[in-house]
Enzyme design. Structure first.
Site, PDB file in Angstrom:
ATOM      1  CE1 TYR A   1       5.093  93.268  84.629  1.00 26.30           C
ATOM      2  CE2 TYR A   1       7.116  92.942  83.392  1.00 26.30           C
ATOM      3  CZ  TYR A   1       6.219  92.515  84.338  1.00 26.30           C
ATOM      4  OH  TYR A   1       6.450  91.338  85.005  1.00 26.30           O
TER       5      TYR A   1
ATOM      6  CG  ASP B   1       3.543  95.808  76.875  1.00 26.81           C
ATOM      7  OD1 ASP B   1       2.579  95.055  76.678  1.00 26.81           O
ATOM      8  OD2 ASP B   1       4.326  95.690  77.843  1.00 26.81           O
TER       9      ASP B   1
ATOM     10  NE  ARG C   1      18.524  76.629  70.198  1.00 26.23           N
ATOM     11  CZ  ARG C   1      19.336  76.589  69.134  1.00 26.23           C
ATOM     12  NH1 ARG C   1      19.170  77.436  68.130  1.00 26.23           N
ATOM     13  NH2 ARG C   1      20.317  75.708  69.077  1.00 26.23           N
TER      14      ARG C   1
HETATM   15  C1  LIG Z   1       3.519  90.851  82.630  1.00 27.67           C
HETATM   16  C2  LIG Z   1       3.829  91.927  81.688  1.00 27.67           C
HETATM   17  C3  LIG Z   1       5.014  91.907  80.931  1.00 27.67           C
HETATM   18  C4  LIG Z   1       6.061  90.824  81.100  1.00 27.67           C
HETATM   19  O1  LIG Z   1       5.582  89.570  80.727  1.00 27.67           O
HETATM   20  P1  LIG Z   1       6.089  88.181  81.369  1.00 27.67           P
HETATM   21  O2  LIG Z   1       5.300  87.172  80.600  1.00 27.67           O
HETATM   22  O3  LIG Z   1       5.768  88.238  82.841  1.00 27.67           O
HETATM   23  O4  LIG Z   1       7.548  88.089  81.148  1.00 27.67           O
HETATM   24  C5  LIG Z   1       5.235  92.940  80.046  1.00 27.67           C
HETATM   25  N1  LIG Z   1       4.349  93.952  79.893  1.00 27.67           N
HETATM   26  C6  LIG Z   1       3.202  94.012  80.599  1.00 27.67           C
HETATM   27  C7  LIG Z   1       2.275  95.154  80.399  1.00 27.67           C
HETATM   28  C8  LIG Z   1       2.904  93.000  81.528  1.00 27.67           C
HETATM   29  O5  LIG Z   1       1.780  93.075  82.245  1.00 27.67           O
END
Ligand SMILES: *Cc1c(COP(=O)(O)O)cnc(C)c1O
Length: 366
Positions: A94, A165, A42
């Protein structure tokens, strides 16, 4: 080293007495006490270490932390913030991360949702104690572009931590740290995994400060970590990431151009199109425009659903970034609180032959 070389060589770090060419999967949860730094999986695992080091290198950061999903990576940032912190996040964000903000940490953080394509709105949302600005560029589902360079300068002037992101762009098309981002987030489930068969999330940091130490503690002690097998799969995928991305960009550009000229299509959202409001900024901060596009089909939700279900090569499913093309009507996926227009369709353009894809779209439209 350039991204193609980093992707192949840093994703494979062999430290095994049998000298295999490919790094084995270390399934052991525990390690012999001694001089080795590994203790318990972990906390750290060899496959996770490799994944983190290749992602840190691709994003030009100093360290990375891998999580069990993109959402777990996002949550680690929200958890690392002090109680009551003011943060500014995009209106087009998102929806899973928005849900965390609206339903899980809404009573712990002071959250402003802002249109990130409008710098004046962002500037006036900043408070004296704003801790963090969150960007998503290109954004989901409207494929909007935020001006990373200008927002980077603004965040630096005000001494505000900047997070991006980078899921839609991937480190191949855009490195937000070059424009001043302090942290970069990825849903590795998407392009980094690339085959719709593994969940994962990554955070990369520019500097190893106290905030980063807190995130590493949330990773190791909070425990939302990816398995060794998931890390192995992600490393395997990263080797082809630069070439997959080239194919996604090429196919998406051809499809966006086709859709834009079609009478049954009202509007196309793709930053590669010269007509797109984000085009100039995208050109200045990305090396390609990505594989995601959205569009409005003429007609109502029924028409949009009929179109989607008559396609043969595009699977009607959510998620994105895999080698296979996916398509969905966003309002249907987002549910009753969706802000998306009922005829908004989002497409993840895959790596099939683009003439086959266009022929499929053309016959479903006519
Ligand atoms: C899918 C996505 C997420 C979340 O990711 P998961 O792996 O589904 O938890 C966050 N930001 C963006 C832009 C995404 O497309």
């Amino acid at each position: 080293m350039k991204p193609e070389t980093i992707a192949i060589h840093l994703s494979n770090q062999v430290n095994d007495l049998n000298h295999p060419v490919i790094q084995p999967i270390t399934l052991s949860t525990t390690f012999l006490h001694g001089d080795e730094s590994l203790i318990y999986s972990r906390m750290e695992n060899p496959n996770r270490r490799t994944l983190e080091s290749v992602m840190a290198a691709l994003e030009k950061g100093s360290d990375a932390a891998a999580f069990a999903s993109g959402n777990a990576a996002g949550m680690a940032i929200f958890q690392a913030l002090p109680l009551g912190a003011h943060i500014i996040v995009p209106l087009d964000m998102y929806h899973g991360l928005q849900k965390q903000l609206r339903e899980i940490v809404n009573d712990k953080l002071d959250i402003s949702f802002v249109d990130m394509t409008d710098l004046d709105k962002l500037r006036s949302a900043i408070k004296p104690d704003t801790e963090l600005i969150w960007l998503e560029s290109p954004s989901n589902p409207l494929i909007q572009i935020s001006d990373l360079r200008k927002i980077g300068v603004l965040a630096k002037e005000r001494n505000i931590r900047l997070v991006c992101d980078n899921t839609f762009a991937t480190p191949i098309l855009q490195n937000p740290m070059e424009f001043g981002a302090d942290l970069v987030m990825h849903s590795a489930t998407k392009y980094i995994g690339g085959h719709s068969d593994v969940l994962g999330g990554i955070l990369v940091t520019r500097k190893k400060d106290a905030f980063w130490e807190k995130i590493k503690t949330i990773q190791a002690i909070g425990g939302a970590v990816p398995s060794a097998f998931d890390c192995y799969l992600l490393c395997r995928s990263i080797k082809t990431l630069p070439y997959r991305i080239k194919g996604h960009c090429e196919n998406a550009m051809a499809i966006a151009t086709f859709l834009e000229s079609h009478d049954e299509i009202e509007k196309v959202y793709y930053p590669g199109l010269a007509s797109d409001p984000g085009h100039q900024v995208a050109r200045s901060q990305m090396t390609g425009f990505g594989g995601m596009l959205s569009f409005l089909i003429r007609g109502d939700a029924n028409r949009a659903d009929r179109f989607v279900s008559s396609l043969k090569l595009f699977s009607n499913a959510t998620s994105l970034g895999g080698v296979e093309s996916l398509i969905e009507r966003r309002a249907r996926v987002e549910g009753p609180d969706s802000k998306s227009a009922e005829n908004l369709i989002r497409m993840s353009v895959g790596l099939e032959n683009v003439e086959d894809l266009i022929a499929d779209l053309n016959s479903a439209l006519t």
